[in-house]
Design an enzyme around this catalytic site. Structure first.
Site, PDB file in Angstrom:
ATOM      1  CB  THR A 155      -1.093   0.081   1.214  1.00  0.00           C
ATOM      2  OG1 THR A 155      -0.215  -0.097   2.447  1.00  0.00           O
ATOM      3  CG2 THR A 155      -1.966  -0.984   0.990  1.00  0.00           C
ATOM      4  CE  LYS A 181       0.557  -3.419   3.381  1.00  0.00           C
ATOM      5  NZ  LYS A 181      -0.405  -2.415   4.262  1.00  0.00           N
ATOM      6  CB  THR A 192      -1.932  -2.321   7.901  1.00  0.00           C
ATOM      7  OG1 THR A 192      -2.900  -1.143   8.038  1.00  0.00           O
ATOM      8  CG2 THR A 192      -2.971  -3.066   6.884  1.00  0.00           C
ATOM      9  CD  GLU A 278       2.258   4.977   6.342  1.00  0.00           C
ATOM     10  OE1 GLU A 278       1.287   4.492   5.626  1.00  0.00           O
ATOM     11  OE2 GLU A 278       1.938   5.707   7.272  1.00  0.00           O
ATOM     12  CG  ASN A 404      -0.352   8.271   8.037  1.00  0.00           C
ATOM     13  OD1 ASN A 404      -1.119   6.985   7.607  1.00  0.00           O
ATOM     14  ND2 ASN A 404       0.868   8.059   8.111  1.00  0.00           N
ATOM     15  CB  SER A 409      -7.463  12.199  -1.044  1.00  0.00           C
ATOM     16  OG  SER A 409      -6.550  12.657  -0.310  1.00  0.00           O
TER      17      SER A 409
END
Length: 409
Positions: A155, A181, A192, A278, A404, A409
């Site tokens: 993702t 992942k 996640t 991230e 985040n 979007s």
């Protein structure tokens, strides 16, 4: 033959095939579904999120792993997490398993499912079922197919995460391969985080579960990117026995060799997740040594690795040791701060920052150089015993907030 790293991921072990496809679940049209299939039934083990809010696939997989003797396939989609989706979401897991079972000519209760992505949206079942049918015709045991599957489950990950190792057990070569992942919402408590591990070892189902539960404690559960425990955390381990080693039915030398190889795979994948947090620019490793128990060391190391102030200092290449001592202090573990020695190390060198809780006259310039590498380690010796633990995380950057803030979007 001692344990050695080998090429590939989930298709490296005998009898495992993989496939991937772009089913149209992700808005950008990229690959968003993966399938893993074993030519013969496998014993399965799993560990799952401790979040009270559990995604539908977690509930389905727990049922399969705990209540059924074998499993033979895994179907994973990215883009939508199928979490907080009620009875409808759970029924979609069953429908996915049914579709895969029909295509692969196996029972639906031998199909494990996983999802990752946005919480609260229902899966587009038409696209998902079409994706399952497309993948069933493309299953391949090549390393390339395994790599493509690893890419399809990403993702916000910036790179695929896969590994395989081989080890000799009972005179036979046993291979363990895996892919995972995870980049954000990572603070596993079994992010996640999804991890799928395959092996051709012959091993008893209960022992397989014991090995996985033991390994997860020291690997995935020692990772934190942002302190958020996901609704979807799942680690699945399938063993099909095709290596034809004498079946491992008790703890002994063969079990220990298997566990060591499994730890190698899971440690590598866990560190990949932490280093690809991230927005991260560095993998941040925290080692607590000299502890009186492993549990004490684990609590202290995770407290430091999850401290936002410490993570921000690592991003700034700033040897702000006070933040580390502070995070150790509120961890809940007891220790004497006036006995702590602290070091920073990386490929650029090693430097001692504090001795017995007091700052040394160290070079800030040297410390900054060491903290500017892609992998940075803090080592704290608390001088209470001979136990240790290591936790992995990453620095906290501006990009974490950007990713985040704009995720849906």
């Amino acid at each position: 033959m001692s344990m050695k790293k080998t090429e590939g991921g989930v298709t490296a072990a005998k009898g495992f095939l993989a496939a991937s496809t772009a089913a149209g679940i992700k808005k950008n049209g990229s690959m968003d579904m993966a399938m893993i299939y074993s030519e013969v039934p496998c014993v399965a083990a799993g560990t799952f999120t401790t979040n009270v809010v559990k995604a539908a696939p977690v509930k389905w997989d727990r049922k399969i792993v705990y209540d059924y003797p074998t499993a033979q396939a895994i179907v994973c989609n990215s883009g939508i997490a199928n979490a907080c989706t009620g009875t409808e979401g759970y029924n979609y897991c069953e429908k996915t398993a049914q579709a895969a079972g029909e295509c692969l000519n196996i029972e639906k209760y031998s199909v494990l499912v996983a999802s990752t992505g946005v919480i609260g949206q229902q899966l587009p079942m038409g696209k998902l079922e079409a994706g399952v049918r497309a993948m069933a015709t493309k299953l391949d045991n090549s390393l390339v197919a395994g790599t493509a599957a690893a890419e399809a489950i990403m993702t916000t990950d910036t790179r695929k995460k896969e590994i395989a190792v081989s080890v000799e057990i009972g005179g036979k070569e046993v291979v363990i391969g895996g892919m995972c992942k995870g980049s954000g919402m990572i603070h596993p408590n079994m992010c996640t985080m999804l991890s799928f591990v395959t092996t051709d070892a012959a091993i008893d189902k209960d022992l397989l579960q014991q090995a996985l539960s033991s390994s997860v404690r020291d690997t995935y559960n020692m990772v934190s990117v942002d302190g958020d425990t996901s609704t979807n955390d799942t680690v699945l381990l399938l063993a099909n026995g095709l290596a034809q080693n004498e079946k491992i039915v008790e703890k002994g030398e063969d079990y220990e060799k298997f566990l060591e190889a499994l730890n190698e795979v899971n440690t590598y994948l866990a560190k990949c997740i932490a280093g690809d947090g991230e927005g991260a620019t560095a993998l941040f490793e925290v080692k607590i040594i000299g502890a009186k128990s492993k549990e004490q060391a684990a609590v202290l190391s995770k407290s430091v690795v999850t401290s936002n102030l410490t993570k921000a200092a690592i991003y700034g290449h700033d040897a702000n040791w006070g933040r580390i001592l502070c995070a150790m202090g509120y961890s809940g573990a007891q220790f004497d701060p006036e006995k702590v020695d602290l070091f920073f190390e990386s490929t650029a060198g090693r430097i001692q920052i504090i001795e017995n809780g007091v700052a040394l006259d160290y070079s800030e310039e040297e410390a900054t150089k060491i903290l500017s590498e892609e992998v940075v380690t803090a080592v704290a010796d608390i001088k209470m015993g001979d136990c240790m633990a290591t936790a992995w995380g990453c620095d906290l950057t501006y990009d974490y907030v950007k990713i985040n803030a704009d995720y849906r979007s």
